[in-house]
Write a protein that holds these residues in place. Structure first.
Motif, PDB file in Angstrom:
ATOM      1  N   ILE A 122       0.838  -1.115  -0.112  1.00 39.93           N
ATOM      2  CA  ILE A 122       0.007  -0.033   0.048  1.00 39.93           C
ATOM      3  C   ILE A 122       0.919   1.049   0.007  1.00 39.93           C
ATOM      4  N   ILE A 169       1.593   5.189   0.535  1.00 36.56           N
ATOM      5  CA  ILE A 169       1.080   6.554   1.127  1.00 36.56           C
ATOM      6  C   ILE A 169       1.582   7.449   0.400  1.00 36.56           C
ATOM      7  N   VAL A 178      -1.809   5.993   9.623  1.00 34.94           N
ATOM      8  CA  VAL A 178      -2.440   5.015   8.383  1.00 34.94           C
ATOM      9  C   VAL A 178      -1.604   3.688   8.431  1.00 34.94           C
ATOM     10  N   LYS A 179      -0.230   3.921   8.758  1.00 32.16           N
ATOM     11  CA  LYS A 179       0.626   2.711   8.596  1.00 32.16           C
ATOM     12  C   LYS A 179       0.051   1.587   9.796  1.00 32.16           C
ATOM     13  N   ILE A 189      -2.783  -0.132   8.328  1.00 31.21           N
ATOM     14  CA  ILE A 189      -2.154  -1.109   7.080  1.00 31.21           C
ATOM     15  C   ILE A 189      -1.443  -2.453   7.598  1.00 31.21           C
ATOM     16  N   PRO A 243       2.931  -1.175   4.261  1.00 35.58           N
ATOM     17  CA  PRO A 243       2.797   0.492   3.800  1.00 35.58           C
ATOM     18  C   PRO A 243       4.057   0.765   3.212  1.00 35.58           C
ATOM     19  N   GLU A 276       5.417   4.589   2.301  1.00 37.84           N
ATOM     20  CA  GLU A 276       5.303   6.022   2.093  1.00 37.84           C
ATOM     21  C   GLU A 276       6.198   6.593   1.101  1.00 37.84           C
ATOM     22  N   MET A 292       2.815  -0.968  -5.907  1.00 33.67           N
ATOM     23  CA  MET A 292       1.826  -0.708  -5.177  1.00 33.67           C
ATOM     24  C   MET A 292       0.469  -1.295  -5.779  1.00 33.67           C
ATOM     25  N   GLY A 347      -6.308   3.236   6.766  1.00 35.49           N
ATOM     26  CA  GLY A 347      -5.139   2.349   6.639  1.00 35.49           C
ATOM     27  C   GLY A 347      -5.646   0.883   6.248  1.00 35.49           C
TER      28      GLY A 347
END
Length: 570
Positions: A41, A43, A64-65, A68, A75, A77, A112, A234
């Motif tokens: 994922i 970010i 958010v992490k 996830i 994650p 970023e 991703m 997330g």
């Protein structure tokens, strides 16, 4: 059939290519099992110390992490160009399309399976959504949230007061010392503008489109519940990947119609028009400027928020947020639209409650019966122009006056306070050459500060017209986004001081009292102003940007979404 993750086209490879993709990632201390089929994922972070509205995004990304990881994803970023509305010159709008290209290619080129868009300040939201639309993988938006309401001498203030303070200082009502005190209390926490400016409008837009979890728009940035929403987002994006829930499945024509109706009810920024048109163009949904007037016309103003009302985004959240407002609009909405959490928009608001009718009025007793957005046509704006009636003065809704014309922003600044300027309270200020190509970038200068001699007489508003934009925090009887812009040599480009202009809001018209023969005669003599862009991105922008009524996107970026993976280069 087992889902094949997009990221496995990188990390699932055998041989040299697979080794290179995995080995270099492992230098960050990532164990091998993270590459064995977990959803990766992205970010997409617009954190920057040059974008104060987004300066808390490093911390928000950590929330958010957590979500996830909790859902079994991994994650990664990554940064993209961050557009800080308050600092970037000549205008952040010049770079919206550039940032969208950064987002698009960053997503497409990297491994991703889904992406979380962290955005807040005005242009960061549309640019990130535009870019993600062009790739069309599972996507969820997390806004940074509004700042806490400002305080000054015992009263609430927000960024809309910048315009009031400026006028008060200019006319001698407020001292520089008092302004400094107010300035210190204006932006007293992390987050974007506390009023229903463009940043808050964009946050409401993505929630009403269905791209966020419920309550995304109004939770204050400083509220711990903003971090909770980020963590839940997330967690949800991992589920969206497993469900293969892409942007194209959420951003339907019905979803865009909902967003337009919600914008009318909240008194959103006029910038909403230009950004929603651009997003629709990227995802391939047919949307025209006329749709905004048609869909807004029957929707009254429900949210009593500055600059059209009294309160602030913080108050909107405590009153029930966007879900409570959506519930009031139930009879007007396409209630079956799917949203990011997999539920319909109605399912998301059916249990919502309003806790303060001063802030969120009912549909039966609206805060203001006027619409928050109107689209004008006439011989001044053949392709349209926009106005925000709820932020305008009702006594000017039907008004005729003689034009006072400024050829560009420098001309305006040079002459606006000239005691000999032929202007009175019945005049109409006209500012040319601040459109997409002419400035370039279409700056927020449309709500021109009034001449000093009018302010000294106590005049607070007169009709103003330009091919530029206005900050969502601004207000007044201001006609914006005139299309075609002056630089292209249409009727707007040949207006002269003394011409009689008539605004008729009820008829949705804006016209100058000149014959077609006179207009054509002037256009035959018209010569374009030189545009200073010899190289680089600005040259690309001028040569490819479309007009405001089309969203001011690049002509070569419309539609054509896809997440195809490029060839291996090793």
């Amino acid at each position: 059939m087992k889902q094949v993750l997009r990221s496995q086209q990188w990390f699932g490879k055998k041989g040299k290519d697979g080794i290179i993709y995995r080995a270099w990632m492992k230098n960050q201390g990532i164990p091998d099992y993270e590459f064995q089929g977990k959803p990766i994922i992205g970010i997409c972070n617009t954190w920057s110390e040059l974008t104060p509205c987004n300066a808390h995004f490093r911390e928000l990304a950590e929330s958010v992490k957590r979500g996830i990881f909790e859902a079994g994803g991994f994650p990664v970023e990554f940064p993209v160009m961050s557009l800080g509305e308050t600092l970037i010159k000549p205008t952040a709008m010049l770079y919206r399309n550039l940032a969208s290209m950064d987002v698009e290619e960053s997503i497409r080129a990297n491994p991703m399976d889904g992406v979380v868009l962290l955005c807040g300040c005005d242009k960061t939201t549309p640019s990130l959504v535009m870019g993600a639309c062009s790739v069309d993988i599972p996507t969820i938006v997390v806004s940074g949230g509004p700042m806490l309401t400002g305080k000054y001498n015992g009263r609430d203030i927000g960024t809309s007061d910048v315009w009031r303070f400026t006028d008060d200082v200019k006319s001698g009502i407020m001292s520089e010392e008092e302004l400094n005190i107010a300035e210190a209390g204006l932006c007293r926490s992390q987050g974007h503008c506390a009023v229903m400016g463009t940043a808050s409008t964009m946050a409401c837009m993505v929630e009403s489109l269905g791209l966020t979890l419920p309550q995304n728009a109004a939770i204050p940035a400083a509220d711990s519940r903003r971090k909770v929403l980020a963590q839940l987002s997330g967690k949800r994006i991992v589920e969206m990947v497993r469900e293969d829930q892409k942007l194209s499945g959420i951003l339907t024509k019905k979803a865009f119609e909902n967003a337009i109706k919600v914008n009318a009810a909240i008194g959103g920024s006029t910038n909403f028009v230009i950004h929603l048109l651009a997003i629709a163009g990227r995802i391939g949904v047919p949307l025209e400027i006329g749709d905004f007037d048609r869909l807004s016309a029957s929707i009254p103003l429900l949210a009593n928020l500055q600059p059209s009302g009294k309160f602030f985004m913080e108050d909107l959240y405590y009153a029930g947020g966007i879900p409570a407002l959506l519930k009031e609009l139930d009879a007007f909405l396409n209630t079956d639209c799917i949203t990011a959490n997999g539920k319909t928009i109605r399912e998301n608001y059916q249990r919502a409650e309003c806790y303060n009718r001063e802030v969120i009025a009912s549909i039966d007793k609206p805060f203001n019966t006027a619409t928050a957005l109107a689209v004008l046509h006439g011989n001044i704006c053949e392709n349209g122009a926009v106005i925000k009636p709820t932020a305008a003065s009702p006594h000017l809704f039907q008004h005729s006056g003689k034009a006072v014309v400024f050829e560009n922003i420098e001309d305006y600044k040079l002459r606006i306070d000239d005691p000999d300027l032929p202007v009175d309270e019945n005049s109409i200020l006209v500012l040319k050459n601040v459109g997409p190509k002419g400035y370039p970038g279409m700056p927020e200068v449309g709500n021109m500060t009034l001449p000093l001699k009018l302010l000294e007489k106590g005049i607070k508003d007169i009709v103003r017209i330009s091919d530029g934009r206005m900050s969502g925090t601004g207000f007044g009887t201001v006609v914006l986004h005139v299309s075609p812009e002056a630089t292209l040599g249409g009727n707007f480009s040949v207006l002269e001081t003394g011409d009689l202009i008539t605004l008729d809001l009820n008829a949705r018209s804006l016209n100058v009292d000149l014959s077609e023969e006179e207009l054509q005669s002037r256009k035959d003599k018209w010569k374009p102003s030189p545009i200073l862009a010899e190289r680089g991105y600005t040259s690309l922008y001028i040569n490819n940007v479309e007009q405001a009524h089309l969203g001011a996107d690049f002509d070569f970026l419309k539609g054509g979404s896809g997440s195809e993976v490029t060839r291996d280069s090793h």
